[in-house]
Design a protein around this motif. Structure first.
Motif, short mmCIF file in Angstrom:
data_model
loop_
_atom_site.label_atom_id
_atom_site.label_comp_id
_atom_site.label_asym_id
_atom_site.label_seq_id
_atom_site.Cartn_x
_atom_site.Cartn_y
_atom_site.Cartn_z
N LEU A 42 -7.79 -6.26 -4.47
CA LEU A 42 -6.38 -5.94 -4.40
C LEU A 42 -5.88 -5.58 -5.79
O LEU A 42 -6.27 -6.20 -6.79
CB LEU A 42 -5.57 -7.12 -3.86
N ILE A 43 -5.00 -4.56 -5.84
CA ILE A 43 -4.40 -4.13 -7.10
C ILE A 43 -2.91 -4.42 -7.01
O ILE A 43 -2.22 -3.93 -6.12
CB ILE A 43 -4.65 -2.63 -7.35
N ARG A 44 -2.41 -5.22 -7.93
CA ARG A 44 -1.00 -5.60 -7.93
C ARG A 44 -0.34 -4.99 -9.17
O ARG A 44 -0.78 -5.21 -10.30
CB ARG A 44 -0.86 -7.12 -7.94
N SER B 290 11.60 -4.56 -11.33
CA SER B 290 11.40 -5.73 -10.46
C SER B 290 10.74 -5.36 -9.14
O SER B 290 10.92 -6.05 -8.14
CB SER B 290 12.73 -6.46 -10.20
N ASN B 291 10.00 -4.27 -9.15
CA ASN B 291 9.23 -3.91 -7.96
C ASN B 291 7.81 -4.42 -8.11
O ASN B 291 7.25 -4.43 -9.21
CB ASN B 291 9.20 -2.38 -7.77
N VAL B 292 7.24 -4.83 -6.99
CA VAL B 292 5.84 -5.21 -6.95
C VAL B 292 5.16 -4.35 -5.89
O VAL B 292 5.60 -4.29 -4.75
CB VAL B 292 5.66 -6.70 -6.60
N PHE B 293 4.10 -3.68 -6.30
CA PHE B 293 3.36 -2.81 -5.40
C PHE B 293 1.95 -3.36 -5.22
O PHE B 293 1.33 -3.82 -6.18
CB PHE B 293 3.28 -1.38 -5.95
N PHE C 153 0.83 -1.21 0.00
CA PHE C 153 0.00 0.00 0.00
C PHE C 153 0.86 1.26 0.00
O PHE C 153 0.71 2.15 0.84
CB PHE C 153 -0.96 0.01 1.19
N ILE C 154 1.83 1.29 -0.92
CA ILE C 154 2.74 2.43 -0.97
C ILE C 154 1.96 3.70 -1.26
O ILE C 154 1.08 3.74 -2.11
CB ILE C 154 3.83 2.18 -2.04
N ASN C 155 2.29 4.77 -0.55
CA ASN C 155 1.52 6.00 -0.67
C ASN C 155 1.81 6.74 -1.97
O ASN C 155 1.06 7.62 -2.37
CB ASN C 155 1.82 6.92 0.52
N ASP C 156 2.96 6.41 -2.64
CA ASP C 156 3.28 7.11 -3.87
C ASP C 156 2.33 6.75 -5.01
O ASP C 156 2.28 7.46 -6.01
CB ASP C 156 4.72 6.78 -4.29
N ILE C 157 1.62 5.64 -4.92
CA ILE C 157 0.61 5.29 -5.91
C ILE C 157 -0.73 5.77 -5.38
O ILE C 157 -1.18 5.35 -4.31
CB ILE C 157 0.57 3.77 -6.17
N ARG C 158 -1.37 6.64 -6.14
CA ARG C 158 -2.66 7.20 -5.73
C ARG C 158 -3.78 6.52 -6.51
O ARG C 158 -3.68 6.32 -7.72
CB ARG C 158 -2.70 8.71 -5.96
N ILE C 159 -4.84 6.14 -5.78
CA ILE C 159 -6.03 5.53 -6.40
C ILE C 159 -7.23 6.34 -5.95
O ILE C 159 -7.47 6.52 -4.76
CB ILE C 159 -6.18 4.06 -5.99
#
Length: 436
Positions: free
Chosen positions: A415-417, A423-426, A352-358
């Motif tokens: 869940l959004i993957r 090679s990062n998974v958020f 749930f990284i905050n840099d990705i906004r939904i």
């Protein structure tokens, strides 16, 4: 002429006593008389029987009209029997009382009625009696051993000399009918194999062509018109599930971030490949995995088998693969390729990284994923529900924002993957609420 009328009146009259007076009364029939006033009379017939009348309606004190009673048995789902009872009388009055003793501890009393019913739930023979009362005058009829409730058939079957945990499609199964007949039964059988096929054989054989949970039913119908069914789950597995292992080790954890995180981890420790992380699926199915070697890659494939229920759960899992001699090895996990080293794999944990906004969240029809803060415009995205099913997929996202149509998705937690080219998974979560 007047003499004939007088003689007729004398022949069909009786004495009426009221306040010391006598009055003549003509009967309309054997059991009723007509008065034109509302005075209570004590009517004495010429044969000595006494009748009471109120408001012009008469009832007999010394006459009980009960003749007989009969019964009729109906079997209901073969688990119990309903017996109907009826009795015959030649007159009825609102004050009549019929009391039944059904012989199984059950009784029933009712007024102004001609019947009753009772459910018998235990096989056996029962004596039934009826007491009919009119104006204090009772009459009882008892019929010993009137009702006999039979033993119903006990429907049972099994697989004939086959290990139920070793059924891989396609597989031919021999069924063994173990039904025990009831009293006086002449049974016919119907098999439903759960795939649209049926059979009337006693011990049938059937081939299941696909991996699936089948609900096989055996119905036995007797000569009383009673049908009993017994169903069993037959789990037929995919051939790829041979040599499977159990891998779920955690309990259901749907609230908050799980202790194992949202992504998967791969590490080699003391010649053992350890894979652990979060997965989701149906609460009630059996969770297994198969492990195979393909050149320089360990192939992991997970399965859910057995009957499902309505709930879905998230789990922390662990899979251990022994005898790994290399310092680095590729792992294909359900088709996704990872690399495991003797240290934690290069996949980074960013729950749930905050840099990705939904936004919006919760959402009703459409939401937007904003990747602009990551400074990377090459992603793959998957949206999956709590059953682990992918409901949306985009393998090539090249812009900093992506609009996702949610109009066909049901309300619930998703869940959004996101996979990046670094090679990062958020992992992110979103709530779809069609009600708001």
């Amino acid at each position: 002429m007047s003499k004939l009328i007088l003689l007729f009146a004398i022949a069909f009259s009786c004495s009426v006593a009221n306040a010391g007076q006598l009055r003549s009364l003509f009967y309309t029939n054997r059991y009723s008389a007509i008065f034109t006033d509302t005075i209570k009379y004590n009517v004495v017939e010429s044969n000595g029987n006494s009748l009471n009348t109120v408001n012009g309606v008469s009832s007999e004190n010394n006459y009980n009209p009960l003749k007989d009673f009969t019964s009729n048995i109906h079997y209901v789902n073969c688990n119990y029997a309903m017996a109907e009872f009826s009795f015959s009388v030649d007159t009825t009055f609102p004050g009549d009382l019929a009391c039944w003793d059904f012989g199984d501890g059950s009784t029933s009393c009712s007024t102004y009625t001609t019947g009753a019913w009772n459910n018998y739930s235990t096989p056996g023979t029962y004596t039934v009696s009826l007491t009919f009362t009119r104006n204090g005058n009772s009459k009882t009829i008892t019929k010993p051993n009137l009702i006999t409730i039979r033993n119903a058939p006990q429907v049972e079957f099994d697989l004939n000399n086959i290990n139920k945990d070793s059924l891989f499609a396609p597989v031919s199964v021999d069924f063994l009918n173990q039904t025990i007949k009831g009293d006086g039964d002449s049974l016919t059988y119907t098999w439903d194999f759960g795939d649209g096929s049926v059979s009337a054989e006693f011990d049938p054989s059937h081939t299941f062509n696909s991996a699936k949970t089948y609900y096989v039913g055996l119905t036995a119908k007797d000569n009383f018109g009673c049908s009993i069914i017994n169903r069993k789950e037959i789990v037929v597995k995919d051939p790829a599930q041979r040599n499977e292992i159990n891998y779920i080790v955690g309990s259901c954890t749907n609230n908050g971030v799980p202790a194992c995180g949202w992504d998967k981890h791969f590490i080699i420790e003391q010649d053992t490949l350890k894979i652990y992380g979060f997965t989701s699926g149906n609460c009630c199915t059996k969770k297994t995995a198969t492990v195979t070697n393909s050149n320089d890659t360990i192939v992991i494939r997970t399965f859910e088998s057995g009957p499902q229920c309505t709930c879905s759960c998230g789990y922390c899992f662990a899979i251990n693969v022994p005898n790994i001699q290399r310092n680095s090895i590729n792992v294909s996990f359900n088709g996704q390729l990872f690399t495991a080293n003797r240290t934690l794999s290069s996949i980074k944990f960013n729950p749930f990284i905050n840099d990705i906004r939904i936004y919006p969240n919760p959402v009703k029809l459409e939401f937007t994923i904003d990747y602009s803060a990551l400074n990377n415009n090459n992603y793959q995205i998957e949206v999956f529900d709590m059953m682990g099913r992918v409901v949306y997929q985009n393998r090539k996202v090249t812009s900093s924002t992506l609009k996702v149509d949610a109009s066909n998705l049901k309300s619930g937690f998703y869940l959004i993957r996101t996979f990046s080219d670094k090679s990062n998974v958020f992992m992110n979560k979103i709530i779809i609420n069609k009600a708001h």
